[in-house]
Write an enzyme that holds these catalytic residues in place. Structure first.
Site, short mmCIF file in Angstrom:
data_model
loop_
_atom_site.label_atom_id
_atom_site.label_comp_id
_atom_site.label_asym_id
_atom_site.label_seq_id
_atom_site.Cartn_x
_atom_site.Cartn_y
_atom_site.Cartn_z
CG ASP A 88 -2.29 0.60 0.94
OD1 ASP A 88 -2.39 1.40 -0.03
OD2 ASP A 88 -3.25 0.32 1.67
CG ASP A 117 -9.18 1.96 -0.61
OD1 ASP A 117 -8.61 0.88 -0.87
OD2 ASP A 117 -8.60 2.91 -0.05
#
Length: 717
Positions: free
Chosen positions: A449, A515
């Site tokens: 990430d 997301d």
């Protein structure tokens, strides 16, 4: 200069032709394949590439070269910008030599004014994507050459008059925007340290009104994971006989690259592609290009269960074991333990940088979970954010000089700052930490990430701008980690889809598109993410009934169908699912495993529909096709009427099935079309000419519903 004076590259219906004469070679053609040019053909192309001499203009015809500068009276964006103490700012390059063969043309230029040698390499790949690689080397001279920028540029014809690129935000990545190509520049500069959620992504210019299925289009992509510059530019006088130009490259910060004698700058590869079959044709070229890369895995994409939206930071071994067992029962093939496993990480305010297992939460380490995952035949994945650090961490307290930024730090973003990967000690620490954890636990997969932008990205020790050095260090870190663990797979996540580019995908196996798991949002996000990269590298998961990011409630069948068209996975908490829901997940997993050989190798097609809230998209091969018919919102029309299924062979007959394993959508009609009712009862044979040319009267769906159609050719032999 030896013959030939005109050379060309050809592949997949595309030609790229260059004249080698003049001080600097010029592009004669980029677009439709002109065939194997004879000497007469080549001379005709060269002859007709001379522009008129305009009023109030230079006294010789303007030319547009492979390395455009003011020396050829080009007033647009130059190929190179820089200076030596304010001098040597106007280059006058000259072709020194070239090499040509195996789909590649390399041109070597020399510029006495700046002391720069330039090597331009054009590679026309078998898919028709043209790679442009540029290296500039300082051969000599006093002082340092401050390089301000290098771009790759190709010309466009007058009919290329409409621009499509993308913008976006967190949970709404790759939102398309279209505009006419006006005089001046359509310029996009990325200053986020990564492509960002608003990345231009694939800058396309085409004939006005180009669509998924039709129109001539030209596109470019900057294959780089740091700061970028993209542009389409049109001057009133044109670019030689061409009307405008398309280009891009790395955006360099002041002082970021300063070349001494003998030093070189290798610009990121910029990819260009042309298609006369609209956006689907352009996507097909880029998909074939990516699938042919050595880094693209041919392994079936395992159905993934990620723990984030199921447990968030609440790591409890018993609950995670229950989740794993349920995942294995429904057909999951990979479990990924997300954020919250490392020291001090109970929320997002602390712990980043301290890459050791938190023994207060995991007293026996991750071993009990990992052993159970592997015993069930699943792969094990783990979440990391190696490029970031919380100030509330041992790493930040012990090594403040490793933070990328000035001594007086600006505002945090998501409670974190960037770690300076270009710092040798920080780099060694990360490599050692990652290597040790992957080795100790036999980790199969990393979710990598990157949750903040790189503002004020300056090296604390040297004071130099650090985005380029950070990006190159990231690439080295990924390369070295995978060299040590050749079977390791890595996903690029950056607050969702903030780092999706062909640079990072040269080193990773998948991207997290967003997301947002709300299927209404995901239908659009995945539709446009697939404009550049193929479905098998686009992470696409099923979330909870109530979306974590939008609070919208949607049916499970809609979520399941939407997630099929990518590298599928589950983010929902299976421990809270009913027996009926678990049965639906099991049926969906079997369906995904059945369809993924097609979904992950076929051609992506998208129908051009007048109703923006109705989608028909699919994946087709020579003998089979799968389509999703989705309605996002109610439409003004009572019914959609006949809808043509793109990509099918009109000369074949198809057996049409309605796949009901994950449930049927709710319909906004008293009775469905007759063909649909019959196909529900069993496979229905229909001629390709009806499906592809006339179209099917599609059923009227309620909003937030989707239907799955499975077609296979009928063998009459």
């Amino acid at each position: 200069m030896s013959s030939p004076t005109v050379v060309g590259l050809r592949a997949a219906g595309t030609s790229f032709v260059v004249e080698l004469g003049r001080p600097v070679p010029r592009v004669l053609h980029w677009g439709a394949d002109l065939g194997d040019l004879s000497e007469v053909d080549a001379e005709a192309l060269r002859l007709t590439s001379g522009a008129a001499v305009l009023n109030n203009a230079p006294d010789v015809p303007r030319a547009f070269s492979v390395w455009p500068t003011e020396a050829e009276t080009w007033s647009g964006t130059p190929a190179v910008a820089g200076h030596v103490d304010g001098r040597a700012a106007v280059p006058r390059p000259v072709l020194r030599d070239f090499s040509h063969g195996d789909g590649t043309l390399t041109l070597r230029l020399a510029d006495a004014a700046s002391g720069l040698d330039v090597e331009l390499t054009y590679r026309l790949t078998p898919s028709g994507v043209l790679e442009v690689a540029t290296t500039v080397t300082r051969q000599g001279g006093e002082g340092l050459y401050d390089l301000a920028g290098v771009v790759a540029v190709l010309p466009l014809p007058r009919r290329a008059a409409e621009v499509l690129d993308f913008t976006g935000k967190w949970c709404r990545e790759r939102s398309p925007q279209r505009t006419p190509l006006a005089f001046g520049g359509h310029v996009r500069e990325v200053r986020r340290g990564k492509p960002g959620a608003d990345s231009p992504y694939l800058l396309t210019v085409g004939e006005p009104g180009f669509s998924f299925a039709g129109g001539e289009v030209w596109g470019t992509h900057v294959a780089w994971s740091g700061d970028q510059k993209w542009f389409a530019e049109q001057l009133p006088e044109g670019a030689g006989v061409h009307a405008s130009v398309l280009g891009g490259g790395e955006l360099l910060r002041p002082g970021e690259v300063r070349l001494a004698a003998g030093e070189s700058y290798a610009a990121p590869v910029v990819c260009f592609a042309w298609s006369d079959a609209g956006l689907d044709g352009l996507a097909a070229r880029f998909h074939a290009y990516h699938r042919a890369r050595a880094t693209h895995t041919g392994k079936p994409r395992p159905l993934t269960l990620n723990t984030w939206e199921a447990v968030y930071f609440e790591h409890d071994l018993d609950r995670l074991l229950e989740l794993t067992e349920l995942g294995a029962k429904v057909g999951v093939e990979r479990l990924v333990l997300d954020d919250g496993w490392f020291r001090g990480r109970r929320d997002d305010t602390a712990g980043l940088g301290d890459w050791t297992v938190d023994r207060s939460v995991w007293p026996k380490g991750l071993t009990p979970l990992v052993e159970r995952v592997h015993a069930l035949g699943l792969e094990f994945g783990l979440w990391f954010e190696p490029e970031m650090v919380n100030l509330d961490s041992d790493l930040a307290r012990e090594h403040p000089s490793w933070i990328l930024g000035p001594d007086e730090l600006g505002a945090p973003s998501r409670n974190q700052y960037a770690l300076n990967l270009a710092n040798p000690e920080a780099y060694a620490y990360l490599l050692s930490s990652l290597d040790a954890l992957v080795g100790e636990y036999g980790i199969d997969y990393l979710k990598w990430d990157h949750n903040r932008e790189l503002h004020e990205a300056y090296d604390r020790v040297t004071g130099h701008a650090g985005v380029r050095a950070q990006t190159l260090a990231l690439y080295r870190l990924l390369d070295e980690l995978r060299e040590r663990h050749p079977l390791l797979e890595i996903e690029s996540c950056a607050s969702g889809g903030g780092r999706v580019d062909l640079g990072i995908l040269g080193r990773t196996d998948r991207v997290w598109a967003s997301d947002c798991l709300d299927p209404l949002e995901r239908q659009a996000i995945q539709r446009w993410t697939a404009q550049l990269i193929p479905p098998e590298v686009i992470g696409s998961h099923v979330g909870a009934e109530r979306s974590h990011t939008t609070a919208r409630v949607t049916d499970l069948s809609f979520r399941l169908v939407t997630a099929l068209f990518g590298h599928a996975g589950i983010e929902a908490d299976l421990t809270r699912s009913s027996p009926a829901e678990l049965a639906a997940f099991s049926a969906w997993a079997e369906l995904y495993q059945e369809l993924r050989p097609l979904l992950h190798s076929g051609r992506v097609v998208r129908a051009d529909l007048p109703d923006a809230d109705a989608y028909l998209h699919g994946v087709v091969s020579e003998r089979r096709a799968v389509f999703c018919w989705a309605r996002l919102a109610t439409g003004a029309a009572g019914q959609p009427g006949r809808v043509r299924l793109p990509g099918l062979d009109a000369s074949r007959t198809y057996r049409v099935r309605v796949r009901t394993e994950v449930g049927l959508p709710s319909l906004r009609e008293v009775a469905a079309p007759e063909w649909f009712t019959r196909a529900l009862a069993g496979p229905l044979e229909l001629p390709g000419v009806v499906l592809a040319s006339a179209g099917l009267p599609m059923p009227v769906l309620d909003p937030a519903q989707a239907l799955l159609l499975d077609l296979s050719t009928v063998d009459r032999s």
